[in-house]
Scaffold this active site. Sequence first.
Site, mmCIF file in Angstrom:
data_model
loop_
_atom_site.group_PDB
_atom_site.id
_atom_site.type_symbol
_atom_site.label_atom_id
_atom_site.label_comp_id
_atom_site.label_asym_id
_atom_site.label_seq_id
_atom_site.Cartn_x
_atom_site.Cartn_y
_atom_site.Cartn_z
ATOM 1 N N GLU A 1 12.088 16.287 -5.847
ATOM 2 C CA GLU A 1 12.838 15.044 -6.041
ATOM 3 C C GLU A 1 12.021 13.875 -5.495
ATOM 4 O O GLU A 1 11.615 13.868 -4.334
ATOM 5 C CB GLU A 1 14.178 15.124 -5.306
ATOM 6 C CG GLU A 1 14.939 13.814 -5.305
ATOM 7 C CD GLU A 1 16.066 13.815 -4.287
ATOM 8 O OE1 GLU A 1 16.955 12.974 -4.417
ATOM 9 O OE2 GLU A 1 16.042 14.651 -3.355
ATOM 10 N N GLN B 1 -1.016 -4.636 -6.748
ATOM 11 C CA GLN B 1 -0.218 -4.094 -7.845
ATOM 12 C C GLN B 1 -0.985 -4.007 -9.157
ATOM 13 O O GLN B 1 -0.666 -3.183 -10.011
ATOM 14 C CB GLN B 1 1.036 -4.955 -8.040
ATOM 15 C CG GLN B 1 2.012 -4.868 -6.891
ATOM 16 C CD GLN B 1 3.114 -5.897 -7.002
ATOM 17 O OE1 GLN B 1 3.230 -6.581 -8.006
ATOM 18 N NE2 GLN B 1 3.918 -6.006 -5.978
ATOM 19 N N TYR C 1 -2.911 1.269 -8.956
ATOM 20 C CA TYR C 1 -2.564 2.226 -7.906
ATOM 21 C C TYR C 1 -1.399 3.126 -8.319
ATOM 22 O O TYR C 1 -1.363 4.303 -7.967
ATOM 23 C CB TYR C 1 -2.168 1.472 -6.627
ATOM 24 C CG TYR C 1 -3.340 0.945 -5.820
ATOM 25 C CD1 TYR C 1 -4.647 1.053 -6.273
ATOM 26 C CD2 TYR C 1 -3.137 0.324 -4.593
ATOM 27 C CE1 TYR C 1 -5.705 0.568 -5.545
ATOM 28 C CE2 TYR C 1 -4.197 -0.164 -3.837
ATOM 29 C CZ TYR C 1 -5.485 -0.040 -4.325
ATOM 30 O OH TYR C 1 -6.523 -0.510 -3.587
ATOM 31 N N GLY C 2 -0.424 2.565 -9.050
ATOM 32 C CA GLY C 2 0.771 3.335 -9.395
ATOM 33 C C GLY C 2 0.474 4.557 -10.235
ATOM 34 O O GLY C 2 0.883 5.676 -9.912
ATOM 35 N N TYR D 1 15.232 -0.869 -14.604
ATOM 36 C CA TYR D 1 13.906 -1.466 -14.565
ATOM 37 C C TYR D 1 12.819 -0.450 -14.243
ATOM 38 O O TYR D 1 11.637 -0.741 -14.391
ATOM 39 C CB TYR D 1 13.888 -2.600 -13.541
ATOM 40 C CG TYR D 1 14.799 -3.729 -13.919
ATOM 41 C CD1 TYR D 1 14.410 -4.684 -14.833
ATOM 42 C CD2 TYR D 1 16.087 -3.814 -13.384
ATOM 43 C CE1 TYR D 1 15.254 -5.708 -15.200
ATOM 44 C CE2 TYR D 1 16.934 -4.847 -13.734
ATOM 45 C CZ TYR D 1 16.514 -5.793 -14.641
ATOM 46 O OH TYR D 1 17.350 -6.810 -15.005
ATOM 47 N N ALA D 2 13.195 0.721 -13.778
ATOM 48 C CA ALA D 2 12.200 1.746 -13.454
ATOM 49 C C ALA D 2 11.973 2.711 -14.605
ATOM 50 O O ALA D 2 10.992 3.444 -14.605
ATOM 51 C CB ALA D 2 12.639 2.519 -12.210
ATOM 52 N N GLY E 1 11.070 2.358 -17.741
ATOM 53 C CA GLY E 1 9.839 2.176 -18.514
ATOM 54 C C GLY E 1 8.618 2.731 -17.808
ATOM 55 O O GLY E 1 7.756 3.361 -18.437
#
Length: 629
Positions: free
Chosen positions: A363, A374, A378-379, A407-408, A410
């Site tokens: 999880e 950003q 990195y993500g 919003y998360a 996508g």
Amino acid sequence: MMKFAYPASSSIDALTPQQIALKIARHCPCTACGTCKGLHPSIGVHVVLDDGSRESILGDLGQYGSDDDEDQPSIPPYLDICACGHGVVEHGANELQIGTEEYRRRASYAIRIDENMQDEGKLLDFAYSDPDIESLRARMTFAPASVIAPSQPANHDQRNKGPHKSSPASGLRDLPPPLKKRRISMSTLSGDDNDDDEEPLATRVTQKTAPAKSPTKPGKGVKFVPAAGRMPVANGKTNVEPGPRIKIEDKLDDAQLDRLATGVPVDSETTAPPVRVEKAAAIELRQGIIQIMPVRNDRQPHSMVLMTGLKTLFQKQLPKMPRDYIARLVYDANSRALAIVKRGYKVVGGILFRPFPHRGFSEIVFFATASVDQVKGYGGMLMDHYKMHIRKAYPDMNHFLTYADNYAVGYFEKQGFSKEITLDRSVWAGYIKDYEGGTIMQCTMLDKVDYLDKANILAQQQDAIMSKIRQMSRSHVVHPGLPQFQEGAPEGVTVDPKDVPGLRETGWTSSMAENLTRLIPKSPDRHFMDRLLKDLQEHNQAWPFLKPVSAEDVPDYHDIVKKPMDFSTMEHKLDNNHYQTVEDFVNDARLVFDNCRLYNLEDSVYHKCANTLEKYVNEQLKERIKRES
């Protein structure tokens, strides 16, 4: 010297409406003058801190005389006029204009910004800023106000006269605060905020915001997409970059035709494949500037330093999550994490997760990167390393679950997550709670994929597909233009469709033209309404609203609800073009939810279903406005 007060409380419940408006106005630009970045005092105005104690506000009382004096000094008023000459309403604190939900969202951001400034000892420095504060301010004012006016409170008088049988029926209103908090892990990789009082468990990916730089022309091969809400505005209109010039195709020679047949553009200077641009995150990782380290609470000094860095990062980047709540999850012995560490012990990104090896899934709890990093990729890099870390540390664990807000979604879809949950509910039910307002998403790893070599795998797949296309493509064949469009052609020239070069080769026959019916393309509004209604009907909490309420099942329903509405009736009206605008469609959706709350008690399952679907509709409307802006 004039003296004004500024509130120090960090709890929204402990603030008065005037104090909340002042905090919002401080961090919102002025809509009247356009040059003021936030409410600030004029020259010669002294601002003091109101921390609840009279002494902190009044300062040294000796200057006013003894306690025996008849007139005692009064508490300074709160700052309400900016140096630009405008008040809090012009600085984004107009609750009637933006709605209660958006107003509370801005308040939570303003309080978190003040907390960060207080940590730096700069709470009364109205000129102070740093990258984290600028990022929070940008996200605070990012969410556009809905074109749909805030719904009016439903009339509960009829419902409260006595209990009725719970029944489906259903506008758009705020959810009541839950008894327990929800968790949504958020990230600084996309999107905005949602609910102020509740947070589902998942990673929330916030909006990508690039550091402020002078505009430069994007390099070759780099796709340039203007950030939403950041286009320059003049005279009330958005300035848009001129579209690309259309290149008129010249007549090709044999050599160019041969190159086209192999899939190479005729204006290419070389037949070599395009060079892939390496992302900044990969370069920094290769050069050793950053490292990706697994972290757990093993009580070792090195681990505690990194975990504290993760806690600080999540608290800064997830402004709506309670700080003590984040700290409790980060330091939990059952939690695991991967941290992006730069130059020693500085944590600039991280993912917090809870593994369940005996159940075969993990999880994801929180996911965030530092504001200034950003745009470096990195993500995506962290998610790829997370997958390979799970494969190495837990070989039998191939599934990931997370709760994401609108919003998360996508971001997670780009990382291989899907709303379709193939993992049996009995495997994860009871381990992950079903939080209202969050979308549960699943990712299943593929055994043959090396996620750290994903770019090369995709390149090989692209080359294989292009080679197949080249075997079948006839795009290199260029036919001469039709005579009626050529220069100097006489008027009245007609062409038989059978004589159009290349048309017969496609398999076209004259009978196709005889049987062809002209199809009217659907408008963007119609596509949006079709998709939204389909999503509503397939929602797992839409079952009370799919069909009209039967008078046989609920005899007194039509005595209370005068204008019944349901999703099947909305579908019929949509198919017959009864909705002229999206607003008409949304008004019927509101009617569904308002009817439900009018008839059913607040603690009923129907009332909760209406609140959940209402929030989903609001999120879709905000996302649509964001796409169109």
